[in-house]
Design an enzyme around this catalytic site. Structure first.
Site, PDB file in Angstrom:
ATOM      1  N   GLY A  22       0.806  -1.212   0.000  1.00 35.75           N
ATOM      2  CA  GLY A  22       0.000   0.000   0.000  1.00 35.75           C
ATOM      3  C   GLY A  22       0.837   1.260   0.000  1.00 35.75           C
ATOM      4  CB  ALA A  23       4.310   1.764  -0.902  1.00 35.64           C
ATOM      5  CB  SER A 152      -5.658   0.863  13.989  1.00 35.47           C
ATOM      6  OG  SER A 152      -6.591   1.865  14.345  1.00 35.47           O
ATOM      7  CE1 TYR A 178      -8.954  -0.164  10.023  1.00 33.51           C
ATOM      8  CE2 TYR A 178      -9.328   0.813  12.188  1.00 33.51           C
ATOM      9  CZ  TYR A 178      -8.525   0.648  11.063  1.00 33.51           C
ATOM     10  OH  TYR A 178      -7.311   1.272  10.985  1.00 33.51           O
TER      11      TYR A 178
END
Length: 303
Positions: A22-23, A152, A178
């Site tokens: 995801g860069a 997270s 999530y």
């Protein structure tokens, strides 16, 4: 006063190979940009190659000597994960850093991956679980190699592993979904570290979280929260990437640590070692999740 850790503290990364999922934007982009500027050969593992190419160009414009390449990777497809791992293995006999950064957040209505997994659990956890397992021997052959998985503060919010219904088919709640995926990221990290240590392997597994960072993940936040409030509450993506960078590069960091911002509530600030929930540290739950993940992905680690 103890000096605050910043990107300037990232040491020379010359000769190292770093894969960042995801860069093409957000935290992943800023993580990749710093590593490339410090001399690492950075592989941007991205779903959208056009956006990936733009990211490569931006990094090279800022750091002309950077060595940056692209790898197509869709974490919501085990076929794509398998193909990407095969291509990465062929291109890189050694991997020094695997940074499991990509993710989706608060998907409004229940969606599934190409393999039928709930989208957040499937992308954030299962895709990275499979990728790590398929690349692990390239990491364990390198002294000082690390796997850094981005979690997270959401791992504390309505979070538990729904072992009886991991894809939330009976009842979908985007916050629970999530939370489950981010809790899974931590449980995976701790269980992987324990297994690596038990085998005496040189690779270490660490985790990080960015606090509240202004990235594309925020696009699915509830409508009743005004944009200006999140702008005030969040920090820039380059600051949010610091816990990941510290977990990946700080010589004093070690396996099983979790890095996050040092500010109030771990919302903003410079990176330090932080605590995670008691649930995330439950070894029995970690082992159950590991077994479930192997069953769902068909990937085993050999550790």
């Amino acid at each position: 006063m103890t000096k605050k850790w910043t990107a300037d503290d990232v040491g020379d990364q010359s000769g190292r190979v770093a894969i960042v999922t995801g860069a093409n934007s957000g935290l992943g982009y800023d993580t990749a940009a710093v590593l490339a500027d410090k001399g690492a050969h950075v592989v941007l593992a991205v779903r959208n190659l056009d956006k990936g190419k733009e990211a490569v160009d931006r990094i090279k414009a800022a750091s002309p000597n950077a060595v940056v390449t692209l790898q197509e990777l869709d974490l919501s497809s085990l076929d794509s994960v398998g193909k990407a791992a095969e291509e990465l293995r062929a291109a890189h006999p050694r991997i020094d850093l695997l940074i499991n950064n990509a993710g989706v957040m608060y998907v409004p209505t229940r969606e599934t991956t190409k393999d039928g997994f709930e989208m957040q659990f499937g992308t954030n956890h299962l895709g990275h679980f499979a990728l790590t397992g398929l690349l692990l021997d390239r990491l364990t052959s390198v002294d000082g190699s690390r796997v850094v998985t981005v979690s997270s503060v959401g791992h504390r919010i309505l979070a538990r592993i729904h072992f009886d219904d991991p894809h939330l088919e009976r009842k979908y709640n985007r916050v629970e979904a999530y939370g489950q995926s981010k809790l899974a990221n931590l449980m995976f990290t701790y269980e992987l570290q324990r297994r690596l240590k038990a085998r005496g392997l040189p690779t270490e597994a660490l985790a990080a979280h960015p606090g509240f960072s202004d990235t594309e993940l925020m696009r699915y936040l509830p409508d009743f929260i005004p944009d200006f409030m999140w702008k005030i509450a969040t920090q820039p993506a380059d600051k949010g990437a610091l816990p990941t960078l510290r977990a990946a590069t700080d010589p004093t960091a070690h396996g099983g640590q979790y890095y996050g911002p040092d500010g109030i509530g771990e919302v903003k600030g410079n990176p330090k070692v932080v605590a995670s929930s008691a649930q995330s540290r439950d070894e029995e739950l970690q082992r159950r999740l590991w077994s479930l993940s192997e069953e769902l992905t068909g990937v085993t680690f050999g550790v």
